[in-house]
Motif scaffolding. Structure first.
Motif, PDB file in Angstrom:
ATOM      1  N   LEU A 195      29.321  52.996  13.352  1.00 48.70           N
ATOM      2  CA  LEU A 195      28.678  51.921  14.106  1.00 48.70           C
ATOM      3  C   LEU A 195      28.730  52.226  15.610  1.00 48.70           C
ATOM      4  CD1 LEU A 195      27.554  49.122  12.988  1.00 48.70           C
ATOM      5  CD2 LEU A 195      29.626  48.110  13.965  1.00 48.70           C
ATOM      6  N   GLY A 196      29.855  52.780  16.033  1.00 46.87           N
ATOM      7  CA  GLY A 196      30.003  53.173  17.434  1.00 46.87           C
ATOM      8  C   GLY A 196      29.001  54.249  17.812  1.00 46.87           C
ATOM      9  N   ARG A 197      28.842  55.250  16.952  1.00 50.46           N
ATOM     10  CA  ARG A 197      27.862  56.326  17.227  1.00 50.46           C
ATOM     11  C   ARG A 197      26.456  55.755  17.322  1.00 50.46           C
ATOM     12  NH1 ARG A 197      30.736  58.745  13.095  1.00 50.46           N
ATOM     13  NH2 ARG A 197      32.349  60.170  13.865  1.00 50.46           N
ATOM     14  N   LYS A 198      26.162  54.794  16.422  1.00 52.09           N
ATOM     15  CA  LYS A 198      24.839  54.178  16.418  1.00 52.09           C
ATOM     16  C   LYS A 198      24.609  53.405  17.725  1.00 52.09           C
ATOM     17  CE  LYS A 198      21.954  51.438  13.294  1.00 52.09           C
ATOM     18  NZ  LYS A 198      22.009  50.377  12.289  1.00 52.09           N
ATOM     19  N   ALA A 199      25.652  52.702  18.173  1.00 52.20           N
ATOM     20  CA  ALA A 199      25.530  51.943  19.427  1.00 52.20           C
ATOM     21  C   ALA A 199      25.232  52.888  20.586  1.00 52.20           C
ATOM     22  CB  ALA A 199      26.814  51.154  19.694  1.00 52.20           C
ATOM     23  N   VAL A 200      25.942  54.016  20.630  1.00 52.50           N
ATOM     24  CA  VAL A 200      25.723  54.989  21.709  1.00 52.50           C
ATOM     25  C   VAL A 200      24.291  55.515  21.644  1.00 52.50           C
ATOM     26  CG1 VAL A 200      26.414  57.227  22.656  1.00 52.50           C
ATOM     27  CG2 VAL A 200      28.165  55.627  21.819  1.00 52.50           C
ATOM     28  N   ALA A 201      23.832  55.842  20.421  1.00 49.98           N
ATOM     29  CA  ALA A 201      22.467  56.374  20.255  1.00 49.98           C
ATOM     30  C   ALA A 201      21.442  55.336  20.705  1.00 49.98           C
ATOM     31  CB  ALA A 201      22.233  56.763  18.794  1.00 49.98           C
ATOM     32  N   GLU A 202      21.616  54.094  20.269  1.00 49.37           N
ATOM     33  CA  GLU A 202      20.619  53.063  20.606  1.00 49.37           C
ATOM     34  C   GLU A 202      20.691  52.644  22.074  1.00 49.37           C
ATOM     35  OE1 GLU A 202      19.728  49.913  18.082  1.00 49.37           O
ATOM     36  OE2 GLU A 202      19.627  51.188  16.292  1.00 49.37           O
ATOM     37  N   ALA A 203      21.869  52.778  22.666  1.00 51.15           N
ATOM     38  CA  ALA A 203      22.007  52.410  24.083  1.00 51.15           C
ATOM     39  C   ALA A 203      21.258  53.403  24.962  1.00 51.15           C
ATOM     40  CB  ALA A 203      23.474  52.371  24.478  1.00 51.15           C
ATOM     41  N   GLY A 204      21.041  54.613  24.409  1.00 50.94           N
ATOM     42  CA  GLY A 204      20.294  55.620  25.170  1.00 50.94           C
ATOM     43  C   GLY A 204      21.065  56.204  26.338  1.00 50.94           C
ATOM     44  N   VAL A 205      22.399  56.144  26.262  1.00 53.98           N
ATOM     45  CA  VAL A 205      23.195  56.769  27.329  1.00 53.98           C
ATOM     46  C   VAL A 205      23.549  58.192  26.886  1.00 53.98           C
ATOM     47  CG1 VAL A 205      24.140  54.613  28.228  1.00 53.98           C
ATOM     48  CG2 VAL A 205      25.346  55.823  26.384  1.00 53.98           C
ATOM     49  N   PRO A 206      23.648  59.111  27.831  1.00 55.47           N
ATOM     50  CA  PRO A 206      23.958  60.494  27.446  1.00 55.47           C
ATOM     51  C   PRO A 206      25.366  60.620  26.860  1.00 55.47           C
ATOM     52  CG  PRO A 206      23.916  60.263  29.853  1.00 55.47           C
ATOM     53  CD  PRO A 206      23.441  58.969  29.279  1.00 55.47           C
ATOM     54  N   GLU A 207      26.278  59.816  27.369  1.00 50.40           N
ATOM     55  CA  GLU A 207      27.662  59.907  26.883  1.00 50.40           C
ATOM     56  C   GLU A 207      28.427  58.666  27.301  1.00 50.40           C
ATOM     57  OE1 GLU A 207      29.443  63.241  28.860  1.00 50.40           O
ATOM     58  OE2 GLU A 207      29.263  62.300  30.840  1.00 50.40           O
ATOM     59  N   VAL A 208      29.587  58.450  26.645  1.00 51.99           N
ATOM     60  CA  VAL A 208      30.485  57.373  27.075  1.00 51.99           C
ATOM     61  C   VAL A 208      31.774  58.009  27.582  1.00 51.99           C
ATOM     62  CG1 VAL A 208      29.546  55.547  25.619  1.00 51.99           C
ATOM     63  CG2 VAL A 208      31.329  57.050  24.706  1.00 51.99           C
ATOM     64  N   ALA A 209      32.375  57.370  28.563  1.00 45.46           N
ATOM     65  CA  ALA A 209      33.532  57.976  29.239  1.00 45.46           C
ATOM     66  C   ALA A 209      34.862  57.572  28.604  1.00 45.46           C
ATOM     67  CB  ALA A 209      33.535  57.582  30.716  1.00 45.46           C
ATOM     68  N   ALA A 210      34.844  56.512  27.808  1.00 45.76           N
ATOM     69  CA  ALA A 210      36.078  56.034  27.175  1.00 45.76           C
ATOM     70  C   ALA A 210      35.694  55.070  26.061  1.00 45.76           C
ATOM     71  CB  ALA A 210      36.982  55.333  28.187  1.00 45.76           C
ATOM     72  N   VAL A 211      36.684  54.762  25.216  1.00 53.01           N
ATOM     73  CA  VAL A 211      36.474  53.783  24.149  1.00 53.01           C
ATOM     74  C   VAL A 211      37.486  52.656  24.318  1.00 53.01           C
ATOM     75  CG1 VAL A 211      36.403  53.382  21.660  1.00 53.01           C
ATOM     76  CG2 VAL A 211      35.725  55.616  22.579  1.00 53.01           C
ATOM     77  N   GLY A 212      36.998  51.431  24.276  1.00 53.95           N
ATOM     78  CA  GLY A 212      37.879  50.268  24.274  1.00 53.95           C
ATOM     79  C   GLY A 212      37.810  49.606  22.916  1.00 53.95           C
ATOM     80  N   ILE A 213      38.962  49.230  22.378  1.00 53.21           N
ATOM     81  CA  ILE A 213      39.014  48.658  21.024  1.00 53.21           C
ATOM     82  C   ILE A 213      39.718  47.309  21.086  1.00 53.21           C
ATOM     83  CG2 ILE A 213      39.805  49.024  18.646  1.00 53.21           C
ATOM     84  CD1 ILE A 213      40.172  52.064  19.639  1.00 53.21           C
ATOM     85  N   SER A 214      39.102  46.290  20.511  1.00 57.49           N
ATOM     86  CA  SER A 214      39.774  44.989  20.435  1.00 57.49           C
ATOM     87  C   SER A 214      39.979  44.610  18.977  1.00 57.49           C
ATOM     88  CB  SER A 214      38.974  43.915  21.170  1.00 57.49           C
ATOM     89  OG  SER A 214      37.830  43.571  20.448  1.00 57.49           O
ATOM     90  N   CYS A 215      41.146  44.028  18.710  1.00 59.67           N
ATOM     91  CA  CYS A 215      41.500  43.659  17.333  1.00 59.67           C
ATOM     92  C   CYS A 215      42.549  42.564  17.416  1.00 59.67           C
ATOM     93  CB  CYS A 215      42.059  44.889  16.608  1.00 59.67           C
ATOM     94  SG  CYS A 215      42.407  44.608  14.850  1.00 59.67           S
ATOM     95  N   GLY A 216      42.634  41.729  16.402  1.00 57.48           N
ATOM     96  CA  GLY A 216      43.681  40.723  16.368  1.00 57.48           C
ATOM     97  C   GLY A 216      45.048  41.371  16.251  1.00 57.48           C
ATOM     98  N   GLY A 217      46.060  40.729  16.820  1.00 53.36           N
ATOM     99  CA  GLY A 217      47.413  41.265  16.753  1.00 53.36           C
ATOM    100  C   GLY A 217      48.105  40.884  15.465  1.00 53.36           C
ATOM    101  N   PRO A 218      49.364  41.239  15.260  1.00 50.90           N
ATOM    102  CA  PRO A 218      50.149  42.022  16.211  1.00 50.90           C
ATOM    103  C   PRO A 218      49.744  43.498  16.244  1.00 50.90           C
ATOM    104  CG  PRO A 218      51.495  41.436  14.278  1.00 50.90           C
ATOM    105  CD  PRO A 218      50.166  40.780  14.110  1.00 50.90           C
TER     106      PRO A 218
END
Lengths: 321, 321
Positions: free
Chosen positions: B53-76
């Motif tokens: 899904l992340g790869r698809k988002a990058v492809a559809e966003a049309g950006v050449p690359e992403v510089a980092a990945v941020g991940i959010s999830c419920g704790g703990p």
């Protein structure tokens, strides 16, 4: 680095005592002075005596000069404007521009801080909180106050009182608190409340070793609880229950690495600390509970003077306010 | 300054939905993707689909690359180690090294944050909290979570979960909470609890317009309360009472200049916000009450993706963690 900080003058305005001292960069107090507040005299004579006390502290400390003045007082106060708004422990003191008065008197910059917030900074920089990054401090005395350090910085809050930690709700609809609400932590854990609840139970005819005393104090209750007096144990257990309940909320909210308990009531030591720490370990969310250590304050009666000194040092170094 | 930040990939792991998007320095989401989690499949297939899904988002966003990945999830979760410990919304996900897996997959640095904490950062930087310094954020949805920004910095806490604001105690000994304790805010204010309490009252034979519905939801309760249904009003009033009680404690503790309420239950708007703000104005300590404004969140369903993007930006700029 801290040892390079210049000597500053600290003034602490309590409801019963005024204190002054010169604080050096190592957090030590020099020329410490204490005198009764005699608040019934009103602001002008009391402030004259406070500033005289400050001059005496500077003279006895033997320093050539002080670079700033730090002032600690109970809230509500406006730290940005440097004004005491209407502290309930100083009836009739309305909108006193204490920072301007101190600056004029001593000819150096001055800063005002809520006393419990200043104490939190003192314990963080020079006491039990040394080396930590996120710390919650409670002072359990005539009232209950507190402060916090978050990410290495004193938390002052948008209102400048740095968190009213004595007014966390522990029993909705419960005992009347000095703030006007019911059921706050202060209404159960302050020394005033401990003594009051014991006296109420005695007045209701409950048998207890405390009935031999004319006016049992919180310290009497603590000692009688240790000796096994059932009434005193009941009052004491309610006290540690209230602290455990409030600190569970505070540990969940702040996720501190350290909780420091200070103030007169903590002279009971482990008898206070252990049940409170156990309640938080049991009731707080597991990651927050695991992260939080509990300890007693280290700076004793001088904590507000040391803390106000740290506030003055922050003023000089331009630390974030 | 923020506009100079590079594009980053955000991944949000929810119990029912996975989301991905590319977040640019202006806080906008590009190529946003959402798909069901299907958590019953277990971590490996779900993570494969998340990264796809992340790869698809990058492809559809049309950006050449992403510089980092941020991940959010419920704790703990352990934000320092980058590990999902045992999130209750993802049964069987034990000690998943999500940051290492994302770094390996995308070839760039990655950072993990509690979803409510990330959302707080998102609202602070790009939503309702823009321009503030100290802010408390609550998300009221299936559960209740939150986060805070203090002195312009995201508060992460010693345990890295940034405060468990859904578990402030509002009624000692009250309803059972998902955390195992009784009487937490979440046990009264979550959408789950709102629906449950309505259903319990219906099962007990209480008359209500809601009895026409097979399984009334929190939204149904909100609507019926607006239409004047007495049972729904009772459930709704208990909900806003719980939020007002908890936020009084949080406003006293944090002294924020702004409280932001988000999550599905806040679609009720002023019907939720107004009584909660009124309770805090009445019950919090006056200086703290005066300082705190209340407002609804602005970022809607994308808040965790925007927030995880801000977390990734902080990773790149070395903002204090």
């Amino acid at each position: 680095m801290e040892h390079d900080l210049p000597a500053v003058l600290s003034l602490d305005i309590g409801g019963t005592k005024l204190a002054a001292g010169v604080v050096t960069g190592d957090g030590l107090i020099h020329g410490w002075q204490v005198t009764p507040t005699r608040r019934e005299e009103g602001p002008r004579p009391v402030l004259t005596r406070l500033f005289d006390l400050g001059r005496k502290a500077v003279a006895e400390a033997g320093v050539p000069e002080v670079a700033a003045v730090g002032i600690s007082c109970g809230g509500p106060l406006d730290t940005t404007a440097g004004v005491l708004e209407c502290p309930p422990h100083l009836p009739g003191w309305i909108d006193i521009p204490i920072v301007a008065l101190a600056t004029e008197t001593f000819g150096v910059p001055a800063a005002l801080e809520n006393d419990a917030t200043a104490a939190a900074l003192g314990e963080f920089r020079y006491g039990a909180g040394r080396g930590t990054s996120t710390m919650v401090y409670l002072t359990i005395s005539t009232g209950v106050g507190g402060g916090s350090v978050i990410g290495g910085r004193l938390h002052r809050g948008a209102a400048g009182n740095g968190g009213e930690l004595g007014h966390v709700m522990v029993r909705p609809g419960g005992r009347k608190c000095s703030c006007g609400r019911r059921g706050c932590l202060e209404a159960y854990a302050s020394g005033t409340s401990i003594a009051e609840r014991a006296r109420e139970a005695l007045a209701a005819g409950r048998p207890s070793s405390l009935s031999a005393l004319a006016l049992p104090t919180a310290e009497d209750v603590s000692r009688a609880a240790e000796a096994g007096d059932p009434l005193a144990i009941e009052v004491w257990d309610e006290t540690t229950w209230a602290l455990g309940t409030a600190l569970t909320d505070l540990v969940n909210a702040f996720e501190p690495e350290l909780v420091v308990l200070g103030g007169g009531v903590t002279r009971s030591g482990a008898r206070l600390l252990d049940p409170v720490a156990a309640a938080v370990a049991r009731d707080a969310m597991p990651p927050a509970a695991r992260a939080a250590r509990f300890t007693l304050a280290e700076l004793g009666d001088g904590v507000c003077v040391v803390g106000a000194g740290a506030v003055a040092h922050d003023l000089l170094t331009g630390a974030a306010r």
